[in-house]
Each structure stands twice: as structure tokens, then as C-alpha cells.
Scaffold this active site. Structure first.
Site, PDB file in Angstrom:
ATOM      1  N   SER A  66       0.822  -1.205   0.000  1.00  0.00           N
ATOM      2  CA  SER A  66       0.000   0.000   0.000  1.00  0.00           C
ATOM      3  C   SER A  66       0.863   1.265   0.000  1.00  0.00           C
ATOM      4  O   SER A  66       0.387   2.334  -0.330  1.00  0.00           O
ATOM      5  CB  SER A  66      -0.905  -0.016   1.231  1.00  0.00           C
ATOM      6  OG  SER A  66      -0.116  -0.193   2.396  1.00  0.00           O
ATOM      7  N   THR A 103      -2.262  -6.718   4.884  1.00  0.00           N
ATOM      8  CA  THR A 103      -3.688  -6.514   4.640  1.00  0.00           C
ATOM      9  C   THR A 103      -4.071  -7.126   3.289  1.00  0.00           C
ATOM     10  O   THR A 103      -5.085  -7.815   3.170  1.00  0.00           O
ATOM     11  CB  THR A 103      -4.024  -5.007   4.679  1.00  0.00           C
ATOM     12  OG1 THR A 103      -3.504  -4.451   5.895  1.00  0.00           O
ATOM     13  CG2 THR A 103      -5.507  -4.766   4.615  1.00  0.00           C
ATOM     14  N   HIS A 137       4.928  -2.388   8.886  1.00  0.00           N
ATOM     15  CA  HIS A 137       5.585  -1.300   9.634  1.00  0.00           C
ATOM     16  C   HIS A 137       6.131  -1.745  10.995  1.00  0.00           C
ATOM     17  O   HIS A 137       7.000  -1.103  11.559  1.00  0.00           O
ATOM     18  CB  HIS A 137       4.604  -0.161   9.892  1.00  0.00           C
ATOM     19  CG  HIS A 137       4.240   0.639   8.683  1.00  0.00           C
ATOM     20  ND1 HIS A 137       3.676   0.071   7.560  1.00  0.00           N
ATOM     21  CD2 HIS A 137       4.349   1.959   8.421  1.00  0.00           C
ATOM     22  CE1 HIS A 137       3.449   1.026   6.662  1.00  0.00           C
ATOM     23  NE2 HIS A 137       3.853   2.180   7.159  1.00  0.00           N
TER      24      HIS A 137
HETATM   25  N1  DGL Z   1       1.146  -2.375   4.567  1.00  0.00           N
HETATM   26  C1  DGL Z   1       0.033  -2.473   5.471  1.00  0.00           C
HETATM   27  C2  DGL Z   1       0.029  -3.870   6.104  1.00  0.00           C
HETATM   28  O1  DGL Z   1       1.047  -4.545   6.191  1.00  0.00           O
HETATM   29  C3  DGL Z   1       0.075  -1.400   6.548  1.00  0.00           C
HETATM   30  C4  DGL Z   1      -0.254  -0.019   6.038  1.00  0.00           C
HETATM   31  C5  DGL Z   1      -1.662   0.124   5.529  1.00  0.00           C
HETATM   32  O2  DGL Z   1      -2.627   0.108   6.331  1.00  0.00           O
HETATM   33  O3  DGL Z   1      -1.812   0.268   4.328  1.00  0.00           O
HETATM   34  O4  DGL Z   1      -1.005  -4.322   6.518  1.00  0.00           O
END
Ligand code: DGL
Length: 263
Positions: A10, A74, A185
């Protein structure tokens, strides 16, 4: 012709996975796409995450990639099971590698999972853990403030620790001995999570296992690049300066130029 590994997230978080891919596969070219125009995905609906993911994959396929790594928990939770078999290239997510490591690591069969709201609501980790070992008890909580903390570089101090202690209380109460960092993160916040959970708790950062899995798949297909230094290209859907500014913290090295594209 040399083919690259496609990676998407994302936004900037997937760079923690790209970092591990670069380390373990130094000969591989990488094309990274961060959907910075539409981040965060963690609060979006399943339908939306699936739609965005398909668009991101179609973008990467233009670069003739040989494998796609979904460097986002996600997306791996919501979209991967639905879209995985609709493309010819292998698509690797971050859930299964983390699950395998956690099930292997836990001694008391109590595993904690932390992630975005989307990841936790999808129950993706819990389902996969139970498939591997039905006797494991899973406690999952979302920690939404950890994403902005990591992006703002707020990685330690009283405020972050208090928030972490508060979020992680259910995991402590459940007596977990292993915690899956189920968001791109969170590895940046390892020291504070460790402080809140205690030194005896094992933190699982799936990036390493993801890179091992990518290597295994490419080796099985005789598609590994065995020579030449890998070339790394970064594309974003918005704000390349913001992305490049944060890259060093997430990737461990500076990015000279990220290119803005519309997908
Ligand atoms: N990259 C997202 C995850 O690993 C975290 C950031 C987002 O909510 O887009 O779930």
C-alpha cells in the site's frame, strides 16, 4: 532475458520486505510499487483491497516480472486467497511464512498476532495457524497507531511505550510466548514491542521467511539470477518525495529516485 521480482504494498511499509529480498537475493532485479495515493489499506473494505491489489498486479505485470511478492499483510489477508490463482506468475504473500515460523517457535502454544484492523478482522493468521496446529491458542489485536508512529519515526519514548502497553495488554494477559508482527511497519517498533511484552517473548518478523520462500520458488523453476548485481526500481502512485524520504528507515538505504505513475 533477465526478469525481475515484482513487489507491491500500500505504500512504504513493503520496503521492509524488499530489504530482506535484496539481502537474500542480491542478483535479482526488483520492481517495487507503493500505492501511496491510496494508502492506508488497513482500514479499507475487503472489496476495495481486492480491487486495488488487482490493479497493482496488472501494473507490475507490464514489467514482465517472474514472481510477485505481496509485501503487505492486509493485501495478503484479504486479497491473496481470492486472486492468487487468477494469474500465471507465482504470487507470494506474507501470512504463511510468518505462520510457519511462529508455530515452530512457540513453546506454550499461545501465539499473539498484531496487525491492521483489516488483517485482524480477516482472521487470516488465526485460520492458517489453526490449520497447522489446531491446539494453538491465538490472540489477535489491531494496533492502528503503530503505522503512523513508524512513518513519523516515533520509535521509542514514553508515549509510544504507553500505547504499546495498552494495545498489547490482551496478549500479555493471554500469556503468549510468540508474537507475529503482522504488519509491514511493525518491525521498526520491535524494541518498544519487546519492552512492552518482555524479553522472553519471541517476535516473528515474516520478511526473512518470505525471502526464503521466494528463493525456493525461483530455484524450483530454475529462474534465479545467479550473477550480476540486482537493479532496483521504485514506483509510487503519489508523492515520490515523501516515499523516498521514508525509504531509508524502511529499506535501510537511500532511494535516489522513485517514479510517480498512474495505474
Ligand atoms: N502495509 C500495510 C500492512 O502490512 C500497513 C499499512 C496500511 O494500512 O496500508 O497491513
Amino acid at each position: 532475458m533477465r526478469k525481475a521480482i515484482g513487489v507491491f504494498d500500500s505504500g512504504v511499509g513493503g520496503l521492509t520486505v524488499a530489504r530482506e529480498l535484496i539481502q537474500q537475493l542480491p542478483n535479482e532485479d526488483i520492481v517495487y510499487f507503493g500505492d501511496t495515493a491510496r494508502v492506508p489499506y488497513g482500514i479499507k473494505s475487503k472489496e476495495t483491497v481486492i480491487k486495488f491489489s488487482i490493479e497493482n498486479i496488472l501494473f507490475l505485470l507490464k514489467y514482465n516480472v517472474k514472481l510477485i511478492c505481496v509485501a503487505c499483510n492486509t493485501v495478503s489477508s484479504f486479497a491473496l486467497p481470492v486472486i492468487k490463482n487468477h494469474f500465471r506468475v507465482p504470487i507470494v504473500g506474507v501470512i504463511s511464512p510468518g505462520v510457519r515460523e511462529a508455530v515452530y517457535a512457540t513453546q506454550n502454544k499461545r501465539i499473539g498476532v498484531i496487525g491492521t484492523r483489516g488483517t485482524v478482522n480477516s482472521r487470516s493468521y488465526e485460520i492458517e495457524i489453526k490449520q497447522l496446529d489446531p491446539s494453538v491458542k491465538v490472540t489477535a489485536v489491531s494496533c492502528p497507531l503503530f503505522v503512523p508512529f513508524a512513518e513519523e519515526g516515533l520509535l521509542e519514548g514514553d508515549v509510544v511505550l504507553k500505547v504499546a502497553q495498552n494495545y498489547l495488554k490482551p496478549l500479555k494477559n493471554a500469556g503468549v510466548d510468540t508474537v507475529i508482527l503482522g504488519c509491514t511497519h511493525y518491525p521498526l517498533l520491535k524494541p518498544v514491542i519487546k519492552k512492552a511484552m518482555g524479553n522472553n517473548v519471541c517476535l516473528i518478523d515474516s520478511a526473512k521467511q518470505v525471502a526464503i520462500e521466494v528463493k525456493k520458488i525461483l530455484a524450483a523453476e530454475s529462474a534465479l539470477n545467479l550473477s550480476g548485481k540486482g537493479r532496483h526500481r521504485f514506483f509510487v502512485s503519489d508523492n515520490p518525495e515523501w516515499f523516498s524520504g521514508l525509504a531509508e528507515r524502511f529499506l535501510g538505504k537511500k532511494i535516489k529516485n522513485a517514479t510517480k505513475v498512474s495505474i
